[in-house]
Design a protein around this motif. Structure first.
Motif, PDB file in Angstrom:
ATOM      1  N   GLU A   1       2.716   1.613  -3.421  1.00  0.00           N
ATOM      2  CA  GLU A   1       1.819   2.069  -4.486  1.00  0.00           C
ATOM      3  C   GLU A   1       1.539   3.563  -4.376  1.00  0.00           C
ATOM      4  OE1 GLU A   1      -1.585   3.392  -6.489  1.00  0.00           O
ATOM      5  OE2 GLU A   1      -1.595   3.161  -4.310  1.00  0.00           O
ATOM      6  N   PHE A   2       1.327   4.043  -3.143  1.00  0.00           N
ATOM      7  CA  PHE A   2       0.927   5.444  -2.980  1.00  0.00           C
ATOM      8  C   PHE A   2       2.073   6.404  -3.264  1.00  0.00           C
ATOM      9  CE2 PHE A   2      -0.322   9.375  -1.042  1.00  0.00           C
ATOM     10  CZ  PHE A   2      -1.708   9.413  -1.191  1.00  0.00           C
TER      11      PHE A   2
ATOM     12  N   PRO B   1       0.815  -1.224   0.000  1.00  0.00           N
ATOM     13  CA  PRO B   1       0.000   0.000   0.000  1.00  0.00           C
ATOM     14  C   PRO B   1       0.846   1.271   0.000  1.00  0.00           C
ATOM     15  CG  PRO B   1      -0.853  -1.577   1.587  1.00  0.00           C
ATOM     16  CD  PRO B   1       0.466  -2.109   1.128  1.00  0.00           C
ATOM     17  N   TRP B   2       1.892   1.272   0.810  1.00  0.00           N
ATOM     18  CA  TRP B   2       2.766   2.447   0.873  1.00  0.00           C
ATOM     19  C   TRP B   2       3.545   2.597  -0.431  1.00  0.00           C
ATOM     20  CZ3 TRP B   2       3.419   6.849   3.071  1.00  0.00           C
ATOM     21  CH2 TRP B   2       4.645   7.483   3.067  1.00  0.00           C
TER      22      TRP B   2
ATOM     23  N   PRO C   1      -5.777   5.933  -8.020  1.00  0.00           N
ATOM     24  CA  PRO C   1      -4.550   5.150  -7.941  1.00  0.00           C
ATOM     25  C   PRO C   1      -4.161   4.562  -9.286  1.00  0.00           C
ATOM     26  CG  PRO C   1      -6.379   3.942  -6.974  1.00  0.00           C
ATOM     27  CD  PRO C   1      -6.879   5.325  -7.253  1.00  0.00           C
TER      28      PRO C   1
ATOM     29  N   LEU D   1      -4.104   7.300   5.520  1.00  0.00           N
ATOM     30  CA  LEU D   1      -4.539   8.646   5.176  1.00  0.00           C
ATOM     31  C   LEU D   1      -5.339   9.286   6.307  1.00  0.00           C
ATOM     32  CD1 LEU D   1      -5.607   8.056   1.453  1.00  0.00           C
ATOM     33  CD2 LEU D   1      -3.447   8.986   2.309  1.00  0.00           C
TER      34      LEU D   1
ATOM     35  N   TYR E   1      -5.895  -2.452  -1.329  1.00  0.00           N
ATOM     36  CA  TYR E   1      -5.318  -2.163  -0.005  1.00  0.00           C
ATOM     37  C   TYR E   1      -6.188  -1.144   0.727  1.00  0.00           C
ATOM     38  CZ  TYR E   1      -1.595  -3.523  -3.240  1.00  0.00           C
ATOM     39  OH  TYR E   1      -0.862  -4.140  -4.230  1.00  0.00           O
ATOM     40  N   THR E   2      -7.501  -1.323   0.661  1.00  0.00           N
ATOM     41  CA  THR E   2      -8.422  -0.317   1.182  1.00  0.00           C
ATOM     42  C   THR E   2      -8.183  -0.013   2.654  1.00  0.00           C
ATOM     43  OG1 THR E   2     -10.050  -1.322  -0.298  1.00  0.00           O
ATOM     44  CG2 THR E   2     -10.823   0.375   1.196  1.00  0.00           C
TER      45      THR E   2
ATOM     46  N   GLN F   1      -4.551   1.674   3.253  1.00  0.00           N
ATOM     47  CA  GLN F   1      -4.382   3.029   2.730  1.00  0.00           C
ATOM     48  C   GLN F   1      -5.329   4.021   3.388  1.00  0.00           C
ATOM     49  OE1 GLN F   1      -4.477   2.997  -1.600  1.00  0.00           O
ATOM     50  NE2 GLN F   1      -2.305   2.464  -1.695  1.00  0.00           N
TER      51      GLN F   1
ATOM     52  N   CYS G   1      -7.877   5.800  -2.435  1.00  0.00           N
ATOM     53  CA  CYS G   1      -7.571   4.423  -2.033  1.00  0.00           C
ATOM     54  C   CYS G   1      -7.577   3.457  -3.213  1.00  0.00           C
ATOM     55  CB  CYS G   1      -8.579   3.935  -0.985  1.00  0.00           C
ATOM     56  SG  CYS G   1      -8.394   4.720   0.622  1.00  0.00           S
ATOM     57  N   ASP G   2      -6.552   2.609  -3.277  1.00  0.00           N
ATOM     58  CA  ASP G   2      -6.519   1.467  -4.186  1.00  0.00           C
ATOM     59  C   ASP G   2      -7.308   0.346  -3.503  1.00  0.00           C
ATOM     60  OD1 ASP G   2      -5.723  -0.989  -5.455  1.00  0.00           O
ATOM     61  OD2 ASP G   2      -4.002   0.071  -6.305  1.00  0.00           O
TER      62      ASP G   2
END
Length: 414
Positions: free
Chosen positions: A211-212, A208-209, A406, A351, A343-344, A347, A339-340
């Motif tokens: 990707e963001f 998740p991290w 995303p 946030l 990984y809801t 993420q 949010c992707d």
């Protein structure tokens, strides 16, 4: 308007109520309890640190993405487990008081915050996954409506009940209201997404991290999330103490105004904000509502200068709840859009944790500022603190207008 739409939005309303109920018990209500008990304003400021689990929840959020409890599905299982623990822990708080069991009462409040933060992880992931994109604006508004009504009840009505029947009765009543969240969870439908979830806990933590931060201007977005509600967080951190000790209003005065005027303003603000957002778009809603949030802080400054004035207090509470409901609805829609869906939980937790930095950590600083500068100067500074977030939003307008969705693909990190 379909039955499935009404069912989704009703469940979201009740889950918002369940999510908002514990927060005020460990902030506004606990602050009032300690204030009436004669605890110093500096110590009351430190009590806000009990809310730290709301910030650190991103540390265990990946667990909810990777593991499901063996009942009710991946999201609802965690929701009903945490709701049950919240009910029992809040009931346990009714056995103690600040004068004789301050440490134990504080520990139980910390447990409530931990269970509440975990419930938020599950509920935030659930509503992000269950709401179609076109319903997110209205869904956020309805969620905020439930959330703020719960906060007004546990932070406003609780004061009235405490004044009439005592704090133990007030906390017992609030604990039993957690049953509404349990009923909503049982009635809810588990999201059915054809998306591959993380295969390992390591992937659930790292992906998740990864990707963001690989998105365009990711760091600027993270700073925006911290700053957008910072001025509002400063203004509200000691609002109950300001009204009771700073101006001399009674528990009933504060509780009744917050309950009646606050609920009305919140309903109007959140629902109006959600519908307005559908017309003007996410960016303009965030900009307009952010400016209004900053301006309402000046109302507290005026109230501090005028002194104890019932009419002005009512107007100030009304405008704060109206603009706060509008701003929070837009802000929640922003977080959901970032949010992707793979990984809801992780993420959204990250946030929302960043968004809670102000609410959790400014309390001690606010107490020191009030002690040295006075209430009027303090509230003027909260207006100034709110401006950088608005300017940063304007600078990122193209990114926000594009909804900052995303990226579609990510290398398998497992």
């Amino acid at each position: 308007m379909s039955l499935s739409f009404l069912r989704r939005q009703t469940v979201i309303l009740l889950l918002g109520f369940s999510s908002g109920l514990p927060l005020a018990l460990t902030s506004t209500a606990l602050q009032a309890w300690f204030t009436v008990a004669g605890v110093s304003v500096t110590t009351i400021g430190w009590l806000t640190l009990i809310g730290q689990p709301y910030f650190y929840k991103f540390l265990w959020a990946p667990v909810l993405d990777h593991w499901a409890l063996p009942f009710l599905g991946a999201r609802r299982g965690w929701m009903i487990a945490t709701q049950s623990l919240l009910l029992l822990t809040i009931l346990a708080m009714t056995r103690y008081d600040p004068l004789h069991h301050a440490v134990l009462l504080g520990f139980l409040a910390l447990l409530v915050a931990c269970f509440s933060a975990t419930q938020d992880i599950a509920i935030d992931a659930y509503r992000t996954e269950i709401l179609p994109e076109k319903e997110r604006g209205l869904g956020s508004a309805i969620y905020v409506t439930g959330y703020r009504i719960a906060g007004i009840i546990s932070g406003g009505l609780a004061l009235v009940l405490a004044n009439l029947f005592g704090w133990h009765a007030a906390y017992t009543f609030i604990a039993l209201l957690m049953l509404l969240g349990i009923i909503a969870t049982i009635a809810a439908i588990e999201p059915d997404l054809n998306i591959e979830k993380p295969k390992s806990l390591a992937t659930a933590v790292i992906a998740p991290w990864h990707e963001f931060i690989n998105r365009d201007q990711a760091w600027a977005l993270l700073i925006l999330i911290v700053l957008y509600k910072l001025g509002d967080a400063f203004a509200m951190s000691l609002s109950t103490t300001f009204l009771i000790r700073g101006l001399g209003f009674s528990l009933t005065d504060v509780g009744m105004v917050v309950k009646v005027v606050g609920i009305l303003a919140t309903l109007i603000g959140a629902l109006w904000g959600g519908m307005w957002m559908m017309c003007i778009g996410l960016y303009r809603a965030l900009l307009y509502f952010g400016v209004l949030q900053a301006i309402t802080n000046l109302m507290f400054m005026v109230l501090a200068m005028v002194g104890k004035h019932y009419g002005l207090m009512i107007l100030t509470i009304f405008l704060e709840n109206l603009c706060g409901g509008m701003g929070t609805a837009a802000f929640m829609a922003l977080l959901m859009s970032l949010c992707d869906l793979r990984y809801t939980a992780a993420q959204f937790a990250l946030l929302s944790a960043l968004a809670s930095v102000g609410r959790i950590f400014v309390g001690p600083f606010a107490g020191v500022m009030v002690a040295h500068l006075g209430w009027a100067t303090f509230y003027f500074l909260t207006f100034v603190i709110a401006l950088p977030g608005v300017f940063l939003l304007w600078w990122l307008r193209n990114l926000v207008e594009a909804k900052t969705l995303p990226t579609a693909a990510l290398q398998d990190l497992s």
